[in-house]
Write an enzyme that holds these catalytic residues in place. Structure first.
Site, short mmCIF file in Angstrom:
data_model
loop_
_atom_site.label_atom_id
_atom_site.label_comp_id
_atom_site.label_asym_id
_atom_site.label_seq_id
_atom_site.Cartn_x
_atom_site.Cartn_y
_atom_site.Cartn_z
N LYS A 80 -9.93 21.47 -15.89
CA LYS A 80 -10.80 20.58 -17.19
C LYS A 80 -11.81 20.74 -17.88
CE LYS A 80 -11.94 15.15 -18.73
NZ LYS A 80 -12.01 13.43 -17.60
N SER A 155 -9.10 10.53 -19.50
CA SER A 155 -9.65 11.42 -20.38
C SER A 155 -8.88 12.20 -19.79
CB SER A 155 -11.67 10.99 -20.12
OG SER A 155 -11.36 11.98 -18.96
N SER A 179 -9.44 7.52 -15.52
CA SER A 179 -9.25 9.41 -16.16
C SER A 179 -8.51 10.47 -15.59
CB SER A 179 -10.68 10.47 -16.59
OG SER A 179 -11.64 9.22 -17.42
#
Lengths: 487, 105
Positions: A80, A155, A179
């Site tokens: 990420k 997210s 997330s």
């Protein structure tokens, strides 16, 4: 190995270690896939082809020289955009970190590289982790592989979409209020948020310090066990890592039964606000768990009604503090430096997106004189009360269960008008975050339109292994996690 | 419920501008009304929590397994080298981050 993109992380590594294929071949194949069938998803912000190729070739040389290699050696992995990898850009999905190059690797990624993974690149995310749809990224929106124009969740939407589209078998993310779990649910893959303190946060770009957890997404729970074993453990660079936490085995037993397992079904997380199709799918999953020998019992989390409010007051207060470091001085964007105040204000106003600015304002309000006791202070009390609820529930059961998300994936733009609508999407995931508990989402069904639905399991602190073993058993008897949106 | 629920704070444009100044944000005039409304709606939605009585539970939940704030010996760690720390600096000179003048002449 004709279709390496369909293999699990453990299968890929076994094939590389056994000589059935090479890490370089697998890496090249997946990089081509990211640029080919995966190109329109915007799952990746950037790929690191040179680095990946060099790592893969190094693994192949080590294998050829007879060196022992671990269960993740040669596995292509995505990271990420908020996890630092030395020498590579990281932006946390924000314009304010444009051009930032990581001076060191996060502990989690460094441990993974030491385990022999091949880093393919960084995945898209909501800016600074603030969002549940991966629509707030400065790099554009990520599409759900199950439907163009549908959100991937957030997210960690890029990581979830990457795994769902078979661009990589394992993708690393972070989970502050859901997330990892929520995008995993919306994209039909499996996501793990470990116990807070099990995995070092050093090198994770901070959103909310008491809530952020490094986590991972894969198709298979067994892959997540190997990941967790590779990255867990105390770190001098993160004082909140817990030294004495029960180890998680990197391999999961192929249990045929869940006999003896008691799973609580909290009323507050299994009905209110959840769509009928999600309730149907999770009810069917409960039936599967019963057929495997688990006993399902009713339980209560009375203070879960305050969880969304408590989460958003605590998280935004911490975020307002954490994001004060973005001032145009040390890194990233810098505008209008006629004087310090002008520079800081202009930089932050242009560099942060709308959602980040709203959350900073909320956090500033909640922590300001005259309001902090009533809002931030009360939120902390609610947090403790909810943790007590969980402790009481776990006296009567081993795990808790709920849907992961109130709905399946939906079109872009929903909730644009009203932040409260958006924040309520997190109602099922924030309770475990507030209590610091491990939680996992696994696919359990789909809507009539074919959109994935996820089931959330929550465990007492330190019982990450029980979560993974339960999920692994469920996945040995179901095939929801094997649904693939792309050929 | 507390016997004397506190009155709800009014989120008006003046408060929003003050909060923005504290946060070093400059809000375009076109967004002030929208943000005032959004922030007001959130604060109103959180009123139940603000008014709730949790029976005097004040402690922040301890990190699992950690019974106290972890301490370490007062020994220097390994910091970033100056060139590493400055590598991302928007402006730098003489091993320092350069900032605008902070003291008026």
């Amino acid at each position: 190995m004709n279709t390496p993109w369909r293999a699990s992380a453990l299968e890929l590594s076994a094939a590389v270690r056994g000589g059935a294929t090479t890490a370089a071949t697998v890496t090249r194949t997946l990089l081509d896939r990211i640029d080919g069938p995966g190109a329109n998803l915007r799952a990746f912000v950037a790929t690191w082809a040179e680095r990946a190729t060099a790592s893969a070739e190094a693994i192949d040389r080590r294998r050829d020289q007879g060196e022992p290699l671990g269960p993740l050696a040669g596995v292509p992995v995505a990271c990420k955009d908020n996890l630092l990898v030395a020498g590579e850009h990281a932006s946390a999905g924000s314009r304010i970190l444009s051009g930032f190059t990581a001076p060191f690797s996060s502990t989690a990624m460094a441990r993974l590289e030491a385990a022999g993974v091949v880093l393919l690149g960084r995945t898209n995310m909501d800016e600074f982790g603030m969002g549940s749809t991966t629509e707030t990224s400065a790099h554009g929106r990520t599409h759900n592989p199950f439907g163009e124009g549908l959100v991937a969740g957030g997210s960690s939407g890029g990581s979830a979409a990457a795994v769902a589209a078979d661009l990589c078998p394992l993708a690393i993310g972070s989970d502050t209020g859901g997330s990892i779990r929520q995008p995993a649910s919306l994209c039909g893959v499996t996501g793990l948020k470990p116990t807070y303190g099990r995995v070092s946060r050093r090198g994770l770009i901070a959103y909310a310090t008491s809530l952020d957890c490094v986590g991972a997404i894969a198709r298979h729970a067994a892959d997540l066990a190997a990941w967790l074993d590779a990255v867990s453990g105390p770190d001098e660079g993160d004082a909140t890592t817990v030294p004495a936490m029960a180890a998680v085995s990197p391999t999961l037993p192929d249990a045929e039964s869940l006999r003896g397992l008691r799973i609580g079904v909290p009323a507050q997380l299994n009905g209110p606000g959840v769509s009928a199709e999600v309730l149907q799918a999770t009810a069917e999953a409960q039936g599967v768990l019963r057929s495997l020998g688990a006993e399902l019992v009713a339980c209560e989390l009375p203070n879960a009604r305050y969880a969304v409010a408590a989460y958003y007051l605590i998280a935004t207060t911490e975020a307002a503090s954490n994001l004060s470091r973005y001032d145009g001085v040390h890194y990233g964007l810098r505008l209008d430096d006629r004087d310090c105040t002008r520079m800081t204000t202009a930089t932050r106003s242009a560099g942060f997106g709308d959602e980040v600015q709203l959350r900073i304002l909320l956090g500033t309000f909640a922590s300001s004189v005259g309001f902090s006791d009533r809002y931030y202070g009360r939120a902390q009390e609610a947090r403790r009360a909810l943790a007590n609820d969980f402790a009481r529930a776990f006296r009567g059961c081993d795990l808790l269960l709920s849907p992961t998300s109130p709905t399946a994936a939906f079109p872009f733009g929903q909730g644009d008008e009203d932040p409260l609508t958006r924040y309520l999407w997190d109602a099922l995931t924030v309770p475990a975050s507030l209590a610091g508990l491990p939680a996992l989402s696994m696919p359990c069904g789909s809507t009539p339109a074919g959109l994935p639905i996820g089931l959330q399991l929550m465990a007492p602190a330190g019982a990450d292994g029980l979560l993974l073993r339960t999920a692994h058993c469920f996945q040995r008897h179901t095939d929801h996690h094997l649904r693939r949106p792309l050929p | 419920m507390s016997p004397n629920p506190p009155t709800q704070p009014e989120i008006d444009p003046q408060m929003l501008i003050r909060l923005a100044a504290l946060a070093r944000l400059e809000l375009p005039t076109s967004r002030v009304a929208e943000l005032t409304s959004q922030l007001g709606r959130l604060v109103a939605a959180f009123a139940d929590l603000a008014a709730a009585d949790f029976g005097g539970v004040h402690e922040i939940p301890p990190t699992p397994g950690a019974l106290a704030t972890p301490l370490r010996d007062d020994e220097p760690g390994t910091p970033l080298r100056p060139e590493q720390a400055l590598a991302n600096a928007p402006r730098q000179a003489n091993d320092c981050f350069v900032v605008p003048r902070v003291i008026d002449a």
